[in-house]
Design a protein around this motif. Structure first.
Motif, short mmCIF file in Angstrom:
data_model
loop_
_atom_site.label_atom_id
_atom_site.label_comp_id
_atom_site.label_asym_id
_atom_site.label_seq_id
_atom_site.Cartn_x
_atom_site.Cartn_y
_atom_site.Cartn_z
N LEU A 318 0.91 -1.24 0.04
CA LEU A 318 0.23 0.26 -0.12
C LEU A 318 0.94 1.00 -0.08
O LEU A 318 1.94 1.40 0.63
N MET A 355 -6.21 -5.63 0.07
CA MET A 355 -5.68 -5.06 -1.55
C MET A 355 -5.98 -6.15 -2.50
O MET A 355 -5.88 -7.46 -2.42
N SER A 424 -4.21 1.71 -5.49
CA SER A 424 -3.13 1.78 -4.47
C SER A 424 -1.75 2.25 -4.96
O SER A 424 -0.57 2.36 -4.51
#
Length: 424
Positions: A318, A355, A424
């Motif tokens: 991230l 994610m 991201s």
């Protein structure tokens, strides 16, 4: 065919102008999807509808413009309905003013009205309109404009009054000659200068308010960071105490076992392990800041008797700024803990933070004591507590917009839900 090409060209110019205008004032609903890139063509289709439908009575012509533009904008942008109507009215007033100025200039010269003259007026009007909107977009595209509540009521009257004046000036006969044509052009020019001047200064006022809101957001980030650092320091001191007592604890356990006090030793070990679990990390995402926030808020919720379920994965990749992550997670979890604290039963928070294919997926759900009214992806505040709740969510929204993400708020069947997707 010539008429079709002309209508398509003019509609496309007006559509691009609308896209630039609303891009400056509101975020797209799906900025990364192919559908989000079709806004210009959707506005173009709206102007084609205007071009190929029967012309309504004069007073209703701006209404048709406003309704069609607002309809397309509502589909493509996160924007409140009332604000959308105000912006569409402003856009219509600017277009009307440009058209009347161009027409008045041409009427100053003697000669008969021809189709070529009409086409020239339309092309020049749309070209100048596009240039004006592009200048507006260039001036304000990176500014904190229109993001605050202050002054919006006054601003709503600004385009309305302008449109009324323009409609009144347009009632002057176009068949007049000489001095009347010059007087109409002078009146329109003076009105345009004054109107644009008021708009410029009002825009600067809202821009200043936007900067003040950004300053408040920055102050909140600093405060959250200080609280996190204090939490880290407290955890560090606690770990030091555990390490300091480790030798004494082992000696105590050894003494109990040597004296045959097996049950007392097991009971002591159970209490010791329970204390370590309570002080340890319940969540590990491979991201330092996320771990600190989630574990801190998890412990806070548990101390208040609130159950927390989390679905997380590896967030080591991230790239979001730590300050933004703190504002995002702390505000959302604080709001959820506060809402659950008002309940007698069903005190639970459901969090998802993962994610997936280059996107940060964030979802948080919690029951609420009273239903929340949501309009335009914003909570309509009616009480003091709701206002505080709304401030936190506005800061969350600012972080999401900064990182080019999208979010959705819902409140259904006693549950408040927040969902966001952030690149991201």
């Amino acid at each position: 065919m010539e008429v079709l090409i002309k209508c398509l060209l003019l509609s496309w110019m007006a559509g691009v102008s609308c896209r630039l205008f609303f891009d400056t004032l509101a975020p797209l609903r799906r900025p990364e999807s192919p559908a989000g890139r079709t806004a210009s063509w959707a506005f173009t289709a709206a102007f084609l509808v205007i071009a190929f439908t029967e012309i309504p009575p004069y007073i209703l012509q701006p209404v048709r413009f406003i309704v069609l533009v607002a309809f397309v904008a509502q589909m493509y942008y996160y924007i409140k309905i009332w604000k959308n109507l105000v912006f569409s009215l402003l856009l219509c007033a600017v277009y009307w003013l440009v058209n009347m100025l161009v027409l008045s200039v041409f009427l100053m010269f003697p000669g008969e009205w021809t189709t070529a003259l009409g086409n020239a007026i339309e092309i020049l009007t749309d070209g100048l309109f596009l240039a004006a909107i592009y200048a507006f977009h260039f001036r304000y595209r990176k500014r904190a404009l229109w993001q605050t509540q202050e002054g919006r009521g006054m601003f709503a009257l600004f385009p309305l009054c302008g449109m009324v004046v323009l409609m009144a000036l347009s009632m002057i006969s176009q068949d007049s000659h000489g001095g009347e044509n010059a007087a109409r052009l002078a009146a329109l020019s003076a009105f345009g200068v004054v109107w644009m001047g008021v708009f410029y200064f009002f825009g600067n006022f809202l821009e200043t308010e936007g900067k003040l809101q950004e300053a408040r957001l920055s102050q909140e980030r600093i405060q959250n960071q200080m609280e996190l650092y204090q939490s880290i320091q407290a955890q560090y001191e606690q770990q030091r105490r555990y390490l300091h007592d480790y030798k004494n604890q082992l000696q105590s356990i050894q003494g109990m076992l040597l004296d045959g006090q097996k049950e007392d030793a097991l009971s002591y070990i159970s209490r010791l392990v329970g204390g370590i679990r309570k002080s340890g990390d319940a969540v590990n995402t491979n991201h330092r800041v996320v771990n600190i926030v989630l574990n801190r808020k998890y412990q806070e919720a548990c101390e208040k008797g609130i159950a927390v379920t989390m679905a997380v994965n590896d967030l080591s990749g991230l790239s979001m700024d730590e300050e933004d992550l703190i504002v995002l997670l702390v505000n959302l979890l604080d709001n959820a803990i506060e809402a659950c604290g008002k309940l007698e039963t069903q005190r639970i928070i459901k969090l998802k933070l993962t994610m997936e294919e280059g996107w940060l997926i964030l979802s948080i759900r919690n029951p609420v004591k009273e239903p929340l009214r949501i309009q335009g992806n914003v909570i309509v505040t009616t009480k003091g507590n709701a206002f505080r709740h709304g401030i936190g969510l506005r800061n969350v929204d600012a972080v999401i917009r900064k990182n080019k993400g999208t979010s959705v708020l819902t409140c259904e069947e006693g549950w408040f839900s927040f969902s966001a997707m952030i690149p991201s």
